[in-house]
Scaffold this active site. Structure first.
Site, short mmCIF file in Angstrom:
data_model
loop_
_atom_site.label_atom_id
_atom_site.label_comp_id
_atom_site.label_asym_id
_atom_site.label_seq_id
_atom_site.Cartn_x
_atom_site.Cartn_y
_atom_site.Cartn_z
N THR A 69 -3.49 5.42 -3.77
CA THR A 69 -2.39 6.31 -2.91
C THR A 69 -0.74 6.19 -3.55
O THR A 69 0.47 7.15 -4.42
CB THR A 69 -2.10 5.72 -2.05
OG1 THR A 69 -2.46 4.34 -1.99
CG2 THR A 69 -3.37 6.86 -1.21
N THR A 70 -0.90 4.51 -4.62
CA THR A 70 0.41 4.74 -5.16
C THR A 70 0.52 5.40 -6.48
O THR A 70 1.71 5.67 -6.89
CB THR A 70 0.34 3.46 -5.38
OG1 THR A 70 1.10 2.35 -4.75
CG2 THR A 70 2.04 2.63 -6.35
N ASP A 86 -9.38 0.19 2.69
CA ASP A 86 -9.26 1.51 1.08
C ASP A 86 -10.48 0.20 0.78
O ASP A 86 -11.05 1.46 0.07
CB ASP A 86 -7.90 0.01 0.34
CG ASP A 86 -6.74 0.99 0.77
OD1 ASP A 86 -6.77 2.01 1.36
OD2 ASP A 86 -5.90 0.71 0.18
N ASP A 144 1.06 -1.20 -0.07
CA ASP A 144 -0.19 -0.48 0.12
C ASP A 144 1.14 1.40 0.10
O ASP A 144 1.50 1.56 0.73
CB ASP A 144 -0.62 0.20 0.84
CG ASP A 144 -2.17 1.60 1.31
OD1 ASP A 144 -2.04 1.59 0.26
OD2 ASP A 144 -2.34 1.42 2.71
#
Length: 556
Positions: A93-94, A393, A60
């Site tokens: 988020t990545t 998530d 994550d």
């Protein structure tokens, strides 16, 4: 005519600004490279050692960057991006870091060619507006009541995570939890408060398949007197308090002078009567379970157990709120203000179970619970922590769809469509902004390219084929199957993304890239340590390129 000294000074300023730009871009690219390999379903995991010496195994983006200790200010602001994304929409988020890193990377060539950063930012903002317009065009609305569609969407969003190997399990848990706590605000709006009303209880042991969403709540407490109080009550009447059921102690050292021995007996009797009075007021409503956030004296326990009432004390405020939401009770501050309407009758069963060495109280089978507990079981703590992160998530994605029921294609298809559309539009843009605008269009391809890299396929061949398909404008839903690396139609494979996750990713990445490009100096306000005896005041120092590059970017 401008004096030669001024001209020289101006060019020197421009030169130092360029150096800082390069340093910032390098730092941002370093951060993007750290988590580039964690994008997509075939991504790598990272093992991190946290500050307390524990181990975190995750892919994550936010969880990885959170643990990094980085000194470079530009890299720090990149890490902040992923945190913002996580708080705002909980997913992507990545992607946001990879995209921002790529935006800065393509801007580097223009900085070298002496383009002014404001010109680049203007072109980027124009590209962002057009990208959001493309998103609107290719998005499709869905019906939030169609469970199979919702399940497919949540599954494709967490398909890139570690728990994707467990199939529908996490997606099911997330959907059940978010639909339970959703509240209709009217006018088609839904409020889903994940933080307050969904508690994730991690208990090592058992199998992951034993995880479930309870129709109610559970908490790590036992009844006060296990021998005398019932541990199982069907259809309990529940009273929730946040006041102590014990005699009030003096604020500080209180001295009472007693002249006669009988006075001491009177004093004790007053205490007992006070507690008895409290208990009588509560027992008047015939409760089966009394829960208080504060203390409960032995005498009160005696009165309750005599009346056949179970009691739980010193419960957390947050847990008490969840019980109130689940069984329809109202938390009361003073026993003398109790009313019949404050008693919770919505629960079907109160039961205390022993799991491992600990006792857990369950208040379940509620009629219409607006709070719930997700019970996670698993082999080890590390596994449970990772499942919890993935579940958070998944719940965020489910919440986003309940709020904005719109989808866009996943698997890099959205980015490729945006890129192809912007490339076509760039020919109609006049002036110097045309080139940065075109570069921004190319930067969007970083996401599908990274996906292809992580699958281990021939990147150049795959990207060329994809660009060809999108340039003709054949099908906006053509992207990369993250498992096999083949080019496929995302609609058939049911690989989707939530619209507002994608929109937020684009906005955050481009706005952050613009912000970092507009920095032309790093001024340090940190005082240097002085040698003993030196009384000279330290001034803020302006870093040159040499200093900025020597900054430790990544912990070794």
């Amino acid at each position: 005519m401008q004096s030669p000294v001024l001209v020289l000074k101006d060019s020197l300023n421009r030169e130092s600004g360029t150096k800082v730009h390069h340093a910032n871009i390098q730092a941002s690219k370093a951060v993007a490279d750290i988590i580039r390999t964690t994008l997509g379903p075939r991504s790598m995991l990272k093992m991190l050692l946290d500050a307390s010496g524990g181990i975190v195994v995750t892919n994550d983006g936010n969880a990885i960057l959170r643990e990094l200790d980085i000194a470079h200010p530009a890299a720090k602001s990149m890490i902040e991006l992923s945190r913002t994304q996580d708080e705002e929409v909980g997913d992507g988020t990545t992607s946001v870091i990879v995209l921002a890193g790529e935006m800065l990377h393509v801007a580097e060539a223009f900085i070298d060619k002496k383009y002014h950063p404001t010109v680049i930012c203007r072109a980027y903002n124009k590209a962002l507006e057009d990208a959001l317009a493309v998103l609107d065009k290719i998005s499709m609305s869905i019906d939030v009541n169609d469970r199979s569609m919702m399940l497919g969407l949540v599954k494709s969003c967490i398909g890139t995570k570690f728990t994707s190997q467990f199939g529908d399990l996490v997606a099911d848990l997330a959907l059940d939890a978010t639909t339970t706590v959703g509240v209709d605000l009217g006018q088609g709006l839904r409020e889903v408060d994940i933080k307050k009303y969904i508690k994730v209880e991690k208990i090592p042991g058992g199998q992951l398949e034993d995880s479930k969403v309870l129709k109610g709540v559970m908490f790590n407490k036992d009844v006060v007197v296990p021998g005398k109080m019932k541990r199982k009550i069907v259809k309990p009447r529940i009273i929730l308090l946040d006041c102590p059921l014990e005699y009030k102690k003096g604020e500080n050292q209180t001295n009472a002078e007693l002249v006669r021995e009988e006075d001491w007996a009177v004093l004790l009797k007053m205490e007992e009567e006070y507690i008895e009075n409290l208990c009588v007021q509560i027992l008047k409503f015939k409760p089966d379970l009394v829960v208080t956030e504060k203390g409960l004296s032995d005498l009160a326990c005696h009165y309750f157990s005599k009346a056949g009432v179970s009691a739980i004390r010193r419960l957390r405020k947050t847990d008490n709120n969840r019980i109130a939401k689940a069984c329809g009770a109202v938390i009361v501050n003073r026993p003398d203000e109790l009313q019949e309407s404050d008693v919770g009758t919505g629960a079907g069963l109160f039961e205390v179970k022993k799991i491992g060495d600990e006792f857990f109280a369950y208040i379940v089978d509620c009629k219409d619970p607006k709070a719930c507990t997700v019970l996670l079981r698993g082999a080890s703590k590390d596994l449970l922590n990772e499942v919890e992160r993935n579940l958070q998530d998944a719940m965020s994605v489910a919440r986003n769809i309940l709020k904005h029921p719109k989808l866009v294609p996943g698997g890099g298809a959205t980015e490729l469509t945006v890129s192809a559309t912007l490339k076509q539009k760039s020919s109609s843009i006049e002036g110097i902004e045309k080139w940065p605008y075109e570069a921004a269009a190319v930067a969007f391809e970083a996401i599908p390219r990274t996906l292809a890299q992580n699958c281990g396929v021939n990147v150049i061949r795959t990207m060329t084929a994809l660009q060809g398909k999108h340039a003709n404008g054949e099908n906006a839903w053509t992207g990369i199957d993250g498992n096999s690396g083949e080019i496929a139609d995302m609609k058939e494979l049911k690989i989707w993304d939530a619209y507002n996750v994608k929109a937020q990713t684009f906005k955050t990445a481009i706005e952050a890239a613009c912000m970092l490009l507009r920095i032309d100096d790093i001024v340090s306000g940190i005082k240097k340590r002085q040698a003993p005896g030196a009384s000279q005041q330290s001034k803020p120092t302006i870093e040159t390129e040499g200093d900025a590059d020597n900054e430790q970017m990544i912990p070794e």
